[in-house]
Each structure stands twice: as C-alpha cells, then as structure tokens.
Design an enzyme around this catalytic site. Structure first.
Site, PDB file in Angstrom:
ATOM      1  N   LYS A  22      56.863 -23.739 -22.824  1.00  0.00           N
ATOM      2  CA  LYS A  22      56.378 -22.773 -23.833  1.00  0.00           C
ATOM      3  C   LYS A  22      56.927 -23.147 -25.203  1.00  0.00           C
ATOM      4  CE  LYS A  22      58.698 -18.746 -24.285  1.00  0.00           C
ATOM      5  NZ  LYS A  22      59.173 -18.367 -25.621  1.00  0.00           N
ATOM      6  N   ASN A  23      58.223 -23.470 -25.262  1.00  0.00           N
ATOM      7  CA  ASN A  23      58.866 -23.659 -26.566  1.00  0.00           C
ATOM      8  C   ASN A  23      58.612 -25.021 -27.187  1.00  0.00           C
ATOM      9  OD1 ASN A  23      59.713 -21.065 -26.311  1.00  0.00           O
ATOM     10  ND2 ASN A  23      61.842 -21.549 -25.842  1.00  0.00           N
ATOM     11  N   ARG A  92      57.042 -13.192 -32.659  1.00  0.00           N
ATOM     12  CA  ARG A  92      57.781 -13.523 -33.876  1.00  0.00           C
ATOM     13  C   ARG A  92      57.815 -15.017 -34.130  1.00  0.00           C
ATOM     14  NH1 ARG A  92      61.958 -15.637 -33.994  1.00  0.00           N
ATOM     15  NH2 ARG A  92      62.621 -14.794 -35.975  1.00  0.00           N
ATOM     16  N   CYS A 116      64.142  -8.642 -32.550  1.00  0.00           N
ATOM     17  CA  CYS A 116      63.574  -8.370 -31.225  1.00  0.00           C
ATOM     18  C   CYS A 116      64.728  -7.918 -30.337  1.00  0.00           C
ATOM     19  CB  CYS A 116      62.897  -9.619 -30.666  1.00  0.00           C
ATOM     20  SG  CYS A 116      64.058 -10.910 -30.308  1.00  0.00           S
ATOM     21  N   ARG A 121      67.373 -12.113 -35.455  1.00  0.00           N
ATOM     22  CA  ARG A 121      66.413 -13.218 -35.618  1.00  0.00           C
ATOM     23  C   ARG A 121      66.058 -13.476 -37.079  1.00  0.00           C
ATOM     24  NH1 ARG A 121      64.034 -13.942 -30.473  1.00  0.00           N
ATOM     25  NH2 ARG A 121      63.645 -16.085 -31.123  1.00  0.00           N
ATOM     26  N   ILE A 123      65.344 -15.377 -40.679  1.00  0.00           N
ATOM     27  CA  ILE A 123      64.602 -16.622 -40.957  1.00  0.00           C
ATOM     28  C   ILE A 123      65.010 -17.199 -42.312  1.00  0.00           C
ATOM     29  CG2 ILE A 123      62.600 -16.018 -39.523  1.00  0.00           C
ATOM     30  CD1 ILE A 123      61.122 -15.336 -42.155  1.00  0.00           C
ATOM     31  N   ASP A 124      66.201 -16.863 -42.765  1.00  0.00           N
ATOM     32  CA  ASP A 124      66.662 -17.373 -44.072  1.00  0.00           C
ATOM     33  C   ASP A 124      66.723 -18.899 -44.115  1.00  0.00           C
ATOM     34  OD1 ASP A 124      68.698 -16.997 -42.137  1.00  0.00           O
ATOM     35  OD2 ASP A 124      70.224 -17.289 -43.652  1.00  0.00           O
ATOM     36  N   LEU A 125      67.067 -19.521 -43.001  1.00  0.00           N
ATOM     37  CA  LEU A 125      67.157 -21.004 -42.996  1.00  0.00           C
ATOM     38  C   LEU A 125      65.753 -21.625 -43.122  1.00  0.00           C
ATOM     39  CD1 LEU A 125      69.823 -21.465 -40.167  1.00  0.00           C
ATOM     40  CD2 LEU A 125      70.193 -21.412 -42.647  1.00  0.00           C
ATOM     41  N   ASP A 305      68.998 -19.511 -23.229  1.00  0.00           N
ATOM     42  CA  ASP A 305      67.820 -19.038 -22.484  1.00  0.00           C
ATOM     43  C   ASP A 305      68.037 -19.029 -20.984  1.00  0.00           C
ATOM     44  OD1 ASP A 305      65.298 -20.473 -24.712  1.00  0.00           O
ATOM     45  OD2 ASP A 305      66.658 -18.766 -24.891  1.00  0.00           O
ATOM     46  N   ILE A 327      74.783 -17.485 -29.396  1.00  0.00           N
ATOM     47  CA  ILE A 327      73.552 -17.704 -30.173  1.00  0.00           C
ATOM     48  C   ILE A 327      72.928 -16.393 -30.633  1.00  0.00           C
ATOM     49  CG2 ILE A 327      71.259 -18.763 -30.161  1.00  0.00           C
ATOM     50  CD1 ILE A 327      73.455 -20.848 -29.904  1.00  0.00           C
ATOM     51  N   ARG A 397      55.488 -13.431 -20.838  1.00  0.00           N
ATOM     52  CA  ARG A 397      55.478 -14.219 -22.080  1.00  0.00           C
ATOM     53  C   ARG A 397      55.914 -15.656 -21.818  1.00  0.00           C
ATOM     54  NH1 ARG A 397      59.210 -12.365 -26.102  1.00  0.00           N
ATOM     55  NH2 ARG A 397      58.342 -14.209 -27.080  1.00  0.00           N
TER      56      ARG A 397
HETATM   57  C1  EPZ Z   1      64.081 -20.795 -30.278  1.00  0.00           C
HETATM   58  O1  EPZ Z   1      64.124 -19.574 -31.008  1.00  0.00           O
HETATM   59  C2  EPZ Z   1      63.458 -20.440 -28.939  1.00  0.00           C
HETATM   60  N1  EPZ Z   1      62.116 -19.917 -29.140  1.00  0.00           N
HETATM   61  C3  EPZ Z   1      64.317 -19.392 -28.241  1.00  0.00           C
HETATM   62  O2  EPZ Z   1      63.741 -19.159 -26.956  1.00  0.00           O
HETATM   63  C4  EPZ Z   1      65.729 -19.971 -28.046  1.00  0.00           C
HETATM   64  O3  EPZ Z   1      66.548 -18.987 -27.444  1.00  0.00           O
HETATM   65  C5  EPZ Z   1      66.300 -20.369 -29.406  1.00  0.00           C
HETATM   66  O4  EPZ Z   1      65.406 -21.306 -30.052  1.00  0.00           O
HETATM   67  C6  EPZ Z   1      67.675 -21.019 -29.282  1.00  0.00           C
HETATM   68  O5  EPZ Z   1      67.591 -22.138 -28.453  1.00  0.00           O
HETATM   69  C7  EPZ Z   1      61.093 -20.791 -29.377  1.00  0.00           C
HETATM   70  O6  EPZ Z   1      61.283 -21.990 -29.449  1.00  0.00           O
HETATM   71  C8  EPZ Z   1      59.724 -20.194 -29.523  1.00  0.00           C
HETATM   72  P1  EPZ Z   1      67.035 -20.337 -33.624  1.00  0.00           P
HETATM   73  P2  EPZ Z   1      64.492 -19.596 -32.597  1.00  0.00           P
HETATM   74  O7  EPZ Z   1      66.339 -20.393 -34.924  1.00  0.00           O
HETATM   75  O8  EPZ Z   1      63.874 -20.775 -33.228  1.00  0.00           O
HETATM   76  C9  EPZ Z   1      69.891 -17.517 -36.188  1.00  0.00           C
HETATM   77  C10 EPZ Z   1      62.972 -17.876 -25.155  1.00  0.00           C
HETATM   78  O9  EPZ Z   1      63.560 -17.096 -24.381  1.00  0.00           O
HETATM   79  N2  EPZ Z   1      69.025 -17.914 -37.311  1.00  0.00           N
HETATM   80  O10 EPZ Z   1      67.674 -21.559 -33.075  1.00  0.00           O
HETATM   81  O11 EPZ Z   1      64.184 -18.260 -33.147  1.00  0.00           O
HETATM   82  C11 EPZ Z   1      69.172 -16.571 -35.254  1.00  0.00           C
HETATM   83  O12 EPZ Z   1      69.344 -15.237 -35.709  1.00  0.00           O
HETATM   84  C12 EPZ Z   1      63.275 -17.827 -26.640  1.00  0.00           C
HETATM   85  O13 EPZ Z   1      62.123 -18.735 -24.810  1.00  0.00           O
HETATM   86  C13 EPZ Z   1      69.382 -17.549 -38.595  1.00  0.00           C
HETATM   87  O14 EPZ Z   1      70.412 -16.918 -38.820  1.00  0.00           O
HETATM   88  O15 EPZ Z   1      66.075 -19.780 -32.494  1.00  0.00           O
HETATM   89  C14 EPZ Z   1      69.851 -16.796 -33.936  1.00  0.00           C
HETATM   90  O16 EPZ Z   1      71.013 -16.020 -33.863  1.00  0.00           O
HETATM   91  C15 EPZ Z   1      64.257 -16.738 -27.017  1.00  0.00           C
HETATM   92  N3  EPZ Z   1      68.553 -17.872 -39.633  1.00  0.00           N
HETATM   93  C16 EPZ Z   1      70.228 -18.278 -33.981  1.00  0.00           C
HETATM   94  O17 EPZ Z   1      70.151 -18.657 -35.353  1.00  0.00           O
HETATM   95  C17 EPZ Z   1      67.382 -18.569 -39.417  1.00  0.00           C
HETATM   96  O18 EPZ Z   1      66.661 -18.859 -40.406  1.00  0.00           O
HETATM   97  C18 EPZ Z   1      69.332 -19.177 -33.161  1.00  0.00           C
HETATM   98  O19 EPZ Z   1      68.073 -19.105 -33.713  1.00  0.00           O
HETATM   99  C19 EPZ Z   1      67.044 -18.933 -38.106  1.00  0.00           C
HETATM  100  C20 EPZ Z   1      67.874 -18.601 -37.064  1.00  0.00           C
END
Ligand code: EPZ
Length: 424
Positions: A22-23, A92, A116, A121, A123-125, A305, A327, A397
C-alpha cells in the site's frame, strides 16, 4: 457496520501470497500525474486507500481503474490540481499529491490533512521542502495553496527522515530546473520503489534507500508499466500471527531484506524462520520468549507499523518486554483493547511494559486504527474463545480482505455485515 468474528485458539498453517505494498502504491499513483499518458501498474492491492486514491485521480480528470491487482491510469485528460476536500479527509496521505501537481501545473490546492488516531501527523517538513524548491505557500485553517512559476533545484535537509516529505520533495524535484539533494532522507523500501518508478518514467534520481537522495531535474517524463514491491507490513503481520498461534506458515512474494529488523526481533522471541528467495517459512512450536527492549525507529530499524502486532506476541510471551514507540505519539490505542482480552500491558508516555500471560481470551473489541485493528485480529486468532471486532473499515484500508487471508491459513474468521446473523 461490518464486524469480524473470530473463534481462536487454532495454530495457523499453510501457504499465503503477500499482496503489493500500500505504502509504495500510493506515492507511485500520485507520481503517475507527472507524465501525460497511460500507466499500467501491477501487484497493486485491492484496498480502501487505493480506491480513494483512484477516486482522487478521477476527480482531477484522469481515467483510472483497477482490475484485480492491475491498475491503469490515463493522465492524458488531467485537468485540475485541486484535490477534493471530502477525499482528502478520507485519506491524509493524499498530501503527497502536492509535489506532482505543483511540478506539473505550477499550482496545487489541498485541504489541511489534519491528524488521525495515531498522532498529529504534521506536514511542516513537506511544506518547507516545497518552499525550498521555490513554491509560494498560502495556508488557511482549511486549505493549503502552493504556487511556483518554475521549481528550481535546491539542497534540502530534513529535520526528521519523514517518509511522506521525502516522497513529496522527490516528486516535486523531478521536473525542477537543476539538481536537488535531500539530506536525512527516509530510507524505506517504498522510497526506493518510488525512485525506480520515476526513473522508469525518465527521471534521474539516485540514492533512494540511503540518507541522501539526488534528483537531477528533467524537462519531461513518460508514462510507464511498473510492478509494485510486496507489502513488508502485511508480511510482518502474517508472520506475527503464525508465531502467536504457534503455527507453521509459508509466505510467498516476500522481500526478506525488507524485514531484517522484524526477523531479528522474532528470532529473539524464539521463533524459527528460514528464507529461500521470495519465500519465508515461519513456525513457533512453544511459548514465545519475552524481548527485553524494542524501539520503533525509521527504516531499517523496527517499523512503527508492526508495533501493535508484535505487542500481541509479547503479550503471550514468558516474561516482561518493553516497547518504545518513537515515531507517533498516539500509537498505543490497541493496549486497552488487548487488556479486555486478558493482556497485562501498562503504558507510560511512549513506552509499553508488556508482562506476558499464558493465554488471551476472546472478547468484544474495537479497531481504533489500521495497525491496531490488525493486532486485534492476531489476538483473536491466538485467544481461546470468540472475539468480535467492530470498526473494521480501519483494517480494510491496509489489508485486502484480512479474513480471507487468515481463513486460508486455517483461521476461524468471518466477516459479518449488520444484517447477517452471527452463528453462535
Ligand atoms: C508513512 O506515513 C506511512 N504511510 C505510515 O504508514 C508509516 O507509519 C510512516 O510513514 C512511518 O514509517 C504511508 O506511506 C502512506 P512520516 P508518513 O512523515 O509519511 C512527523 C500505515 O499504517 N512529521 O515518516 O505520514 C509525523 O508527525 C501508515 O500504513 C512531521 O513532524 O510518516 C510523525 O510523527 C501509518 N512533519 C513522524 O514524523 C512532517 O512534515 C513520521 O511521519 C512529516 C512528518
């Protein structure tokens, strides 16, 4: 609402083929917008999230359809870069449509993705990366609008190796003028899959899978035919279920190197595994052993995950295990539900203290999010008696009919819709 009914206590056995990731499929579907033409994607799982993404692509003017595990996306008629709010709210991770739409149109409007069940979650980065490439971003409490006449290559350093931010920046940078480097990039296999897909379209990216990715901008990309990697999280979920039910299962279509840290923990718990190509055999005859300390971290460390799922195995282990979730700040919602089934787990901020018990008992429980729901399925399969799981749309999902997958391995698990009677 539909529910899952499980009569547990039977060891799983047999062979199962793991579906596509999926990811990996979601960012690749978003990346298809970077080129006009007809893409054909194989090994795409039949999941709610994939369905939402296909609806979004159609809402933007594309033709998109899934037949079995093959998806065809025709982006020739792509006409809009305004992601519909209702669909954005459903998933999202549609936030990583920003990169490709900005690169293609120089404009994109999305809705604030919001948090969620598992955390804020942010998205500042993502936004800082797009700004570094020259995007002007206007935010309101509801919307995010990004504009850029021409994106320009930049050297970007991520404060955290965010998977989504790495993917968004990669996709925005492939059509930028000049070269972009992403330092402290996420190293997940799904990032490598995205690089392979984009390079097949004519992009020039190197470094995915390491912490530094370099993207040399090109002027045009072409649609392509691509096959998605296997889902390492689904594979890990099945492996934990096999161990927790003291069964013996063969998994096909698995990429063992993507599961190194997971197999290391399972081995420490006393689980036997052998690998032969894209096949993993797993069995656990006796009671699993406690694992002193597991910390979830970015790939290649233990994946967040699979945190909820492995906790079920540890809840049945002989001794005390400690799990630290680094995480997501809200990813222990399965603990209370497992407690209803007899698990002895205490949490303190980001740590869970899991004191193994000899057995779990069937109960009425509720899935709070995708992976917590998968953990409850494993617990129901391992527990004595009947477990009924509500809110199973969360599970759909990320798992293609999870009940079929485990029934094929001998699990007594059925899906009931509200009108159907549950057989006592
Ligand atoms: C991806 O989410 C996956 N989803 C998640 O899988 C997975 O848990 C996660 O990566 C970590 O491996 C998809 O690929 C669709 P992140 P993502 O950006 O991209 C913080 C599942 O169960 N952060 O690596 O949203 C954020 O708040 C799902 O399949 C910021 O602070 O994960 C979190 O605490 C759940 N600012 C951490 O980083 C940002 O701009 C990890 O987020 C972005 C993220």
């Amino acid at each position: 609402m539909e529910k899952l009914v499980i009569d547990g206590g039977r060891p799983l056995s047999g062979t199962i083929r793991i579906h596509g990731a999926k990811n990996a499929a979601l960012p690749i579907l978003a990346g298809s917008l970077l080129a006009g033409g007809v893409h054909r994607l194989e090994n795409v799982p039949n999941l709610l999230d994939i369905g939402v993404m296909l609806c979004i692509l159609k809402g933007l003017g594309c033709r998109a359809e899934q037949q079995g595990e093959t998806v065809t996306v025709d982006t020739t008629t792509l006409a809009s870069s305004h992601v519909p709010e209702d669909l954005m709210k459903q998933m999202r991770s549609s936030v990583f449509l920003m990169g490709p739409l900005l690169a293609r149109f120089g404009y994109v409007q999305v809705y604030q993705p919001g948090g969620c069940a598992i955390g804020e979650r942010k998205i500042d980065l993502h936004l800082r990366g797009l700004q570094a490439l020259g995007a002007v971003i206007e935010e309101t409490p509801e919307t995010i609008v990004c504009r850029a006449e021409q994106l320009k290559g930049a050297d970007i350093v991520l404060d955290f190796p965010s998977v989504g931010a790495t993917e968004n920046i990669m996709m925005a940078a492939v059509l930028a003028k000049g070269t972009t480097t992403i330092t402290n990039a996420a190293r997940e296999p799904e990032i490598q899959d995205l690089q392979h897909f984009l390079n097949k379209m004519g992009a020039r990216i190197i470094g995915a899978g390491t912490d530094t990715i370099t993207i040399e901008g090109v002027t045009e990309l072409k649609a392509c035919h691509y096959s998605i990697i296997p889902d390492r999280i689904v594979a890990g979920t099945v492996m934990v279920a096999a161990a927790a039910t003291r069964g013996s299962v063969t998994l096909q279509n698995v990429c063992a190197p993507h599961l190194t840290s997971v197999m290391h923990v399972l081995k420490r718990a006393g689980v036997q595994m052998t690998v032969c190509g894209d096949i993993i055999n797993i069995s656990c005859a006796g009671r699993p052993k406690a694992v002193e300390r597991i910390v979830t971290s970015p790939y290649p460390s233990f994946p967040t995950d699979l945190q909820a799922q492995i906790m079920v195995l540890l809840a049945l282990a002989d001794g005390l295990s400690i799990m630290k979730e680094t995480i997501f700040e809200g990813r222990f919602k399965h603990v209370d539900e497992l407690g209803r089934m007899g698990a002895d787990i205490r949490t303190d901020m980001s740590s869970a203290f899991i004191r193994g018990v000899p057995r779990l008992y069937g109960a009425a429980v509720e899935a709070t999010d995708l992976r917590a729901g998968a953990a409850l399925v494993i617990a129901g399969l391992a527990a004595g008696g009947r477990t009924v799981i509500e809110q199973i749309h969360h599970i759909d999902r990320g798992y293609d009919h999870i009940e079929t997958m485990f029934a094929r391995l001998g699990g007594q698990i059925q899906r009931f819709s509200p009108v159907e009677q549950i057989i006592p």
